[in-house]
Enzyme design. Sequence first.
Site, short mmCIF file in Angstrom:
data_model
loop_
_atom_site.label_atom_id
_atom_site.label_comp_id
_atom_site.label_asym_id
_atom_site.label_seq_id
_atom_site.Cartn_x
_atom_site.Cartn_y
_atom_site.Cartn_z
N LYS A 126 32.15 9.31 32.55
CA LYS A 126 33.07 7.72 31.73
C LYS A 126 32.46 8.62 30.32
CE LYS A 126 28.81 4.85 32.71
NZ LYS A 126 27.43 3.76 32.77
N GLU B 299 29.91 -7.42 34.63
CA GLU B 299 31.34 -7.51 35.28
C GLU B 299 31.87 -8.14 36.43
OE1 GLU B 299 30.03 -2.63 36.57
OE2 GLU B 299 29.32 -2.57 34.28
P1 PGA Z 1 26.81 0.18 31.01
O1 PGA Z 1 26.60 0.29 32.74
O2 PGA Z 1 28.34 0.44 30.95
O3 PGA Z 1 26.88 -1.05 31.06
O4 PGA Z 1 26.04 1.00 30.14
C1 PGA Z 1 27.34 0.76 33.94
C2 PGA Z 1 26.57 1.48 34.61
O5 PGA Z 1 25.64 1.83 34.16
O6 PGA Z 1 27.04 2.47 36.26
ZN ZN Z 2 24.95 3.83 36.23
#
Ligand code: PGA
Ligand code: ZN
Length: 427
Positions: free
Chosen positions: A339, A208
Amino acid sequence: MTGTSITSVRGRRVWDSRGRPTVEAEVAVSCGIVGRAIAPAGASRGSGEAMELRDGGTAFGGQGVDRAVAQVNGPIAALLERRDVADQAGLDAAMIALDGTPDKSKLGGNAMIAVSMAALHAAAGAARVPLWRHLADTIGATPRLPMPMIQIFGGGAHAAGRLDVQDFLMVPLAADSFDHALAICAEVYASAGKIMADAGKRSGVADEGGWWPNFDTNEEAIATAVRAIEKAGFRPGEDVGIALDIAATELRQGGGYRLRREGKTLSGDEMIAMLTGWLKAYPIVSIEDPLAEDDWDATWRFTAGAGQVQVIGDDLLVTNEMRVRRAVATRAVNAVLIKPNQAGTITETLAALQAARDGGLATIVSARSGESEDATIVHLATGWDAGQLKVGSFARSERMAKWNEGLRVAEALGAAAFAGRKALAPL
Ligand code: PGA
Ligand code: ZN
């Protein structure tokens, strides 16, 4: 046929920030507008998330999306063509019904979220308003830019397990605008990079964009983040707070938690004691998934003893309205990560966000570790006035595309339209 009637739905394979296949969708409407969106992909996924439809087999490590793209071009296109793009809830409900599974494994959560977001873009385009405005109008919200949460070091599943904790982040508490928030984070990010370079520990970035965590212990990373804040001229805990994403589901081993780097296995209570110790020792303002997704009881005990700290449920709640309601009822956490691809449609994402808000929990719209140039989440965070936004670090264009989009929105809205530090839980 009205001007907002869907004329075509198309899917194609594109590539994400890890070089893996992902789904892009385009929704065209009769007035000539085309909405487009790309599905993101997680690496540390909660088991309750919408399933991604992947091809399996040997190509691309089994990560191919030919089957998901075929679902967009076949059944989903047939389902949605001639429908009204302005009816987001109706489109999403139709896809959910056609899928018919509890985990979206038939059409694929990746196919569905790409189409759902593309339809959303098309609806805003057809209404001739920016997406953030369209979203705010739809729910009667006052749009505001979110407080960013920005990664300094990336660990866990995003750095091949180089450290156990997944995210070491900052929250620019002193910021009085979105632009100011990014400027503060840019200084701290650069300062952390300089510290790593001076110590001979700088070796690139994790998935990231956070600095690769060349540390021996998790605490060394936290302490270095604090030093980076100071070195950049800010007061830790006052101007800039530390945030952690433990992503503890990834550490789960039997009934305990395996900290591989530190060579120990902790019980739930020992995890709580360790994390509570960190809260005392460092200027931590936010902590995500402190315990595993199946450990509601320990999560509740941690939160009850954590004091004035934001405790976020990610894998625990997977952007699921029912789970969020359980969190509201039990007070297991005081904030919810949002998300869209965990839910699989925009309508379900909004339902989870509204359940959190109605229950007095803070909300943080979040990207995934596998991202693209798609900046839809910035509009969701702003238009729905979610309060906070987590997009990984301050490097790599799949991250900067979001921060830069936020700056454009901020210019349109005016600098005062900023959620600020009050967006953090406890509210
Ligand atoms: P991921 O992690 O997008 O790899 O699932 C992001 C998070 O855990 O916030
Ligand atoms: Zn997370």
